[in-house]
Scaffold this active site. Structure first.
Site, PDB file in Angstrom:
ATOM      1  N   HIS A 175       0.855  -0.969  -0.028  1.00  0.00           N
ATOM      2  CA  HIS A 175      -0.043  -0.021   0.124  1.00  0.00           C
ATOM      3  C   HIS A 175       0.781   1.327  -0.064  1.00  0.00           C
ATOM      4  O   HIS A 175       0.579   2.350  -0.481  1.00  0.00           O
ATOM      5  CB  HIS A 175      -0.988   0.123   1.104  1.00  0.00           C
ATOM      6  CG  HIS A 175      -1.746  -1.245   1.340  1.00  0.00           C
ATOM      7  ND1 HIS A 175      -1.616  -2.162   2.329  1.00  0.00           N
ATOM      8  CD2 HIS A 175      -2.859  -1.620   0.813  1.00  0.00           C
ATOM      9  CE1 HIS A 175      -2.679  -2.921   2.460  1.00  0.00           C
ATOM     10  NE2 HIS A 175      -3.459  -2.610   1.193  1.00  0.00           N
ATOM     11  N   ASP A 207      -3.141  -8.164  -6.605  1.00  0.00           N
ATOM     12  CA  ASP A 207      -4.311  -8.585  -7.062  1.00  0.00           C
ATOM     13  C   ASP A 207      -4.411  -8.235  -8.604  1.00  0.00           C
ATOM     14  O   ASP A 207      -5.283  -7.317  -9.070  1.00  0.00           O
ATOM     15  CB  ASP A 207      -5.455  -7.732  -6.355  1.00  0.00           C
ATOM     16  CG  ASP A 207      -5.103  -8.192  -4.868  1.00  0.00           C
ATOM     17  OD1 ASP A 207      -5.417  -9.374  -4.568  1.00  0.00           O
ATOM     18  OD2 ASP A 207      -4.957  -7.148  -4.126  1.00  0.00           O
TER      19      ASP A 207
END
Lengths: 293, 293
Positions: free
Chosen positions: B38, B151
């Site tokens: 992140h 992802d």
């Protein structure tokens, strides 16, 4: 009036409009073949908005197999003339290629509200509607979007999508517009033969008789009203009834069979769909029990 | 850094930011429990954007029954500390009530791309992802949105949604970030026991060995690579392989069984999902046959 056919050109023009403070942007999405119903939406948008955008796009993905996508009436020259008259600023007429450059894999679908009424007879129809309206909202980014209550279920479904997906547009439902004899205006009315056209009056006649019956007390419950609608409409020999329903609006939930409609605190819709030959007509009226209180 | 918890307050602040010309707006949507993966997204957003918005929301509708929604790791204080350090301007932490004031009836769903890989093992997962990301895009209206290639399927699915629905945001895929020993960073890594953590290295080891095999010519076709991935991973006794696939990326379509991977002109993804106990880990690498040409 500007006639714009590509998304890119529309975005450029809308940026220009926005940067000049010529808002708010009012949007009337249509499939064209404009009639006075559409006209009333454009007039309302014109009154309320700095810039009025009309879109005309016959959206293939909201037609089912065997429905009338190919034969849906089209008349671009006449539509543009009407748009000009109504004071439209931008007429957006995208091609199929522009809206669906590749087969669309993404679907915006509203559940529950779409399972009954027209959703039951036209599976997938509302998914096609919400998907294309979502795309158009993303392209036009309107502050206000105007929809006719002729398609009352569509209004409820689009409002649900807007709420659920946090879209910032305000959906403005506008009254259904009728021909002088009561027939709800529809681009599909041109399909009717003279005899079908005469018998098609049974829809509005049944609805207004039912409304009167509820008000006067001769029709008390949803099943009574539904039975009454069916009996009036079936007097037209060419009419094949698809549905005749009484539901809460905009929730589109059933009214309990023994509830007295005039005592409810919520708005109720009386909605019918009837086929004449291959032509499927819809009509509805709202009943607001407390309107007169 | 501002901490904002309601949609209305966020919209007000974003209007202010936009009117002051403090764009472009960069957006990093997350489920919190931030790690360096992140962090890399936030750093990139910080470099490229005038205003960086981070959202933290553990989205219930992307978890299936029996999955880890309730136990998904949460640490708001630590997340906010990291966000501050990375130069985030606005941390948006909506409550459940704020995002889903009523059960959501509208679903944004991407077909085809979602039927395989994680979509096959987690039915409905991607519908939950696209629906919440669509909502967040409508709320934040970012110019750029940053997603990790950890992802990879999610990136492909969201890009498809953006294209199909004419959203104006630019999706920026960012490289997967690994621990020093190769394990792909994931908020779910905290679930692993020390022994599972050791064996979890089999994912990245299998992928890098496969990549080397393709490059050196010892692994030629998709079935050979898949077989190799499975054989390496299954040496870890606690590993239960969910999938080990070789597909075209971002199309997520099969590579024909006899095609020589190194001769393809398209990018290929090697993707694996493996369960250790109740913890499901995913990892992937891209192979670009012509990268070196």
């Amino acid at each position: 009036m500007q006639i714009i056919r590509t998304i890119q050109a529309l975005r450029t023009e809308l940026s220009r409009v926005t940067s000049k403070g010529m808002g708010p942007i009012g949007f009337v999405p249509t499939m064209g073949y404009l009639h006075e119903g559409h006209g009333s939406l454009l007039e309302r948008a014109r009154m309320e908005c700095g810039t009025v955008v009309l879109s005309i796009f016959v959206n293939p993905i909201q037609f089912g197999p065997g429905e009338d996508f190919e034969t849906y009436p089209r008349d671009e020259a006449r539509d543009l003339h009407i748009a000009e008259e109504k004071g439209v600023d931008i007429a957006f007429l995208p091609t199929m290629e522009e809206m669906y450059p590749q087969p669309v894999k993404t679907k915006v679908a509203v559940s529950e509200l779409t399972t009954l009424l027209c959703g039951a007879s036209r599976p997938g129809h509302f998914d096609g509607v919400t998907t294309v309206v979502n795309k158009l909202f993303n392209i036009v980014k309107p502050h206000y979007a105007y929809f006719g209550m002729k398609d009352a279920q569509q209004v409820a479904v689009i409002q649900q999508m807007v709420t659920d997906l946090n879209l910032e547009v305000q959906v403005i439902p506008c009254p259904l517009v009728r021909e002088q004899d009561g027939l709800a205006m529809s681009s599909r009315n041109v399909y009717l033969s003279p005899e079908e056209r005469r018998q098609a009056l049974s829809l509005s006649q049944a609805l207004s008789a039912a409304l009167e019956g509820i008000t006067k007390g001769s029709l008390r419950t949803a099943p009574e009203v539904q039975e009454h609608l069916r009996s009036v409409i079936s007097k037209a020999p060419l009419a094949q009834i698809d549905y005749a329903e009484v539901l809460l609006f905009p929730q589109l939930q059933a009214v309990s069979d023994d509830a007295t409609l005039s005592s409810l605190s919520e708005t109720v819709i009386l909605a019918v769909a009837v086929k004449f030959g291959k032509t499927r007509l819809i009509d509805n009226v709202l009943y607001q029990p407390k309107a007169g209180v």
